[in-house]
Design a protein around this motif. Structure first.
Motif, PDB file in Angstrom:
ATOM      1  N   GLU A  23      -8.162  -0.257   6.591  1.00  0.00           N
ATOM      2  CA  GLU A  23      -7.762   1.007   5.959  1.00  0.00           C
ATOM      3  C   GLU A  23      -6.649   1.672   6.754  1.00  0.00           C
ATOM      4  O   GLU A  23      -5.708   2.228   6.173  1.00  0.00           O
ATOM      5  CB  GLU A  23      -8.970   1.937   5.841  1.00  0.00           C
ATOM      6  CG  GLU A  23     -10.008   1.446   4.844  1.00  0.00           C
ATOM      7  CD  GLU A  23     -11.219   2.351   4.755  1.00  0.00           C
ATOM      8  OE1 GLU A  23     -11.106   3.552   5.071  1.00  0.00           O
ATOM      9  OE2 GLU A  23     -12.295   1.854   4.373  1.00  0.00           O
ATOM     10  N   ALA A  24      -6.722   1.611   8.082  1.00  0.00           N
ATOM     11  CA  ALA A  24      -5.669   2.183   8.932  1.00  0.00           C
ATOM     12  C   ALA A  24      -4.340   1.474   8.697  1.00  0.00           C
ATOM     13  O   ALA A  24      -3.278   2.098   8.722  1.00  0.00           O
ATOM     14  CB  ALA A  24      -6.067   2.105  10.403  1.00  0.00           C
ATOM     15  N   THR A  73      -8.618   3.357  -0.100  1.00  0.00           N
ATOM     16  CA  THR A  73      -7.532   3.926   0.707  1.00  0.00           C
ATOM     17  C   THR A  73      -6.411   4.498  -0.140  1.00  0.00           C
ATOM     18  O   THR A  73      -5.933   5.609   0.110  1.00  0.00           O
ATOM     19  CB  THR A  73      -6.964   2.858   1.670  1.00  0.00           C
ATOM     20  OG1 THR A  73      -8.044   2.243   2.368  1.00  0.00           O
ATOM     21  CG2 THR A  73      -6.004   3.480   2.676  1.00  0.00           C
ATOM     22  N   ARG A 119      -3.024   2.959   5.469  1.00  0.00           N
ATOM     23  CA  ARG A 119      -2.629   4.369   5.673  1.00  0.00           C
ATOM     24  C   ARG A 119      -1.368   4.476   6.512  1.00  0.00           C
ATOM     25  O   ARG A 119      -0.617   5.451   6.406  1.00  0.00           O
ATOM     26  CB  ARG A 119      -3.764   5.149   6.332  1.00  0.00           C
ATOM     27  CG  ARG A 119      -4.895   5.501   5.394  1.00  0.00           C
ATOM     28  CD  ARG A 119      -5.830   6.547   6.008  1.00  0.00           C
ATOM     29  NE  ARG A 119      -6.356   6.126   7.294  1.00  0.00           N
ATOM     30  CZ  ARG A 119      -7.484   5.454   7.479  1.00  0.00           C
ATOM     31  NH1 ARG A 119      -8.220   5.110   6.437  1.00  0.00           N
ATOM     32  NH2 ARG A 119      -7.884   5.122   8.687  1.00  0.00           N
ATOM     33  N   GLY A 120      -1.110   3.476   7.367  1.00  0.00           N
ATOM     34  CA  GLY A 120       0.067   3.498   8.229  1.00  0.00           C
ATOM     35  C   GLY A 120       1.375   3.375   7.469  1.00  0.00           C
ATOM     36  O   GLY A 120       2.447   3.593   8.039  1.00  0.00           O
ATOM     37  N   ASP A 122      -8.794  -2.437  11.773  1.00  0.00           N
ATOM     38  CA  ASP A 122      -9.183  -1.504  10.715  1.00  0.00           C
ATOM     39  C   ASP A 122      -8.221  -1.668   9.534  1.00  0.00           C
ATOM     40  O   ASP A 122      -7.082  -1.202   9.597  1.00  0.00           O
ATOM     41  CB  ASP A 122      -9.143  -0.071  11.241  1.00  0.00           C
ATOM     42  CG  ASP A 122      -9.548   0.961  10.197  1.00  0.00           C
ATOM     43  OD1 ASP A 122      -9.716   0.605   9.009  1.00  0.00           O
ATOM     44  OD2 ASP A 122      -9.690   2.135  10.569  1.00  0.00           O
TER      45      ASP A 122
END
Length: 195
Positions: free
Chosen positions: A57-58, A139, A61-62, A55
């Motif tokens: 986007e993850a 994102t 975001r991380g 993913d």
């Protein structure tokens, strides 16, 4: 957990198919040099398409951090390898990414990781460019994103027109990069000046 159980069976099925492909090509899959080829090719293909299981986007975001910085952030010369979905031959080159933060930045290593996620899928260069841009825009919600990709395509070099020195360039952008002056600044900073 279900996915982990599927991986060995997918690999075994791929191996079986590659053994059949070798036979169809007129080879003997049982000869010494080819005995482990179906297994090696199956593992390689699973690695080269591992982006389907990630993913992007993850990943961004991380490592998102609040930061009041509103100037261009550029990560250039990101090496990548991908597989053309039309002939399943490699294309490879460099990606250049720029964005103008709007309250959030991301860890610099995350941008090359996003490139890898999308590159490790069956692709066309145009879609790869747009997917990277859209992921960053969605994102991080920056003031603008630009992605430029330069690549060599083995489907053009090894077969078809057989043009070994051809280079394909694609770009996509949003927001602040819609202004020609901002795009030109980006191009100069990545070392592509207009002549």
């Amino acid at each position: 957990m279900n996915q982990d159980k599927q991986q060995p069976s997918v690999q075994l099925e791929l191996q079986e198919h590659y053994g059949q492909i070798l036979s169809l090509l007129g080879e003997d899959p049982q000869r010494e040099g080819l005995l482990k080829t179906p297994e090696r090719v199956a593992k390689a293909l699973q690695f080269l398409t591992s982006g389907y299981q990630q993913d992007p986007e993850a990943i961004l975001r991380g490592a998102m951090f609040r930061e009041d910085y509103r100037q261009m952030v550029i990560v250039k010369d990101i090496d990548f390898f991908s597989m053309c979905e039309h002939h399943m031959l490699p294309f490879f080159g460099k990606a250049h990414i720029g964005y103008i933060p709007n309250g959030y930045i991301t860890g610099l290593s995350k941008l090359p990781r996003v490139v890898d996620v999308f590159a490790r899928r069956l692709q066309v260069q145009e879609r790869l460019t747009t997917q990277i841009k859209s992921c960053i825009q969605k994102t991080l919600n920056p003031l603008g994103v630009i992605v430029v990709i330069e690549a060599q395509h083995m489907c053009m070099q090894m077969r078809g027109v057989e043009k070994q020195n051809s280079l394909t360039t694609t770009s996509d952008f949003t927001g602040a990069f819609s202004e020609a002056k901002t795009r030109e600044e980006f191009m100069q900073l990545i070392g592509h000046s207009r002549r």
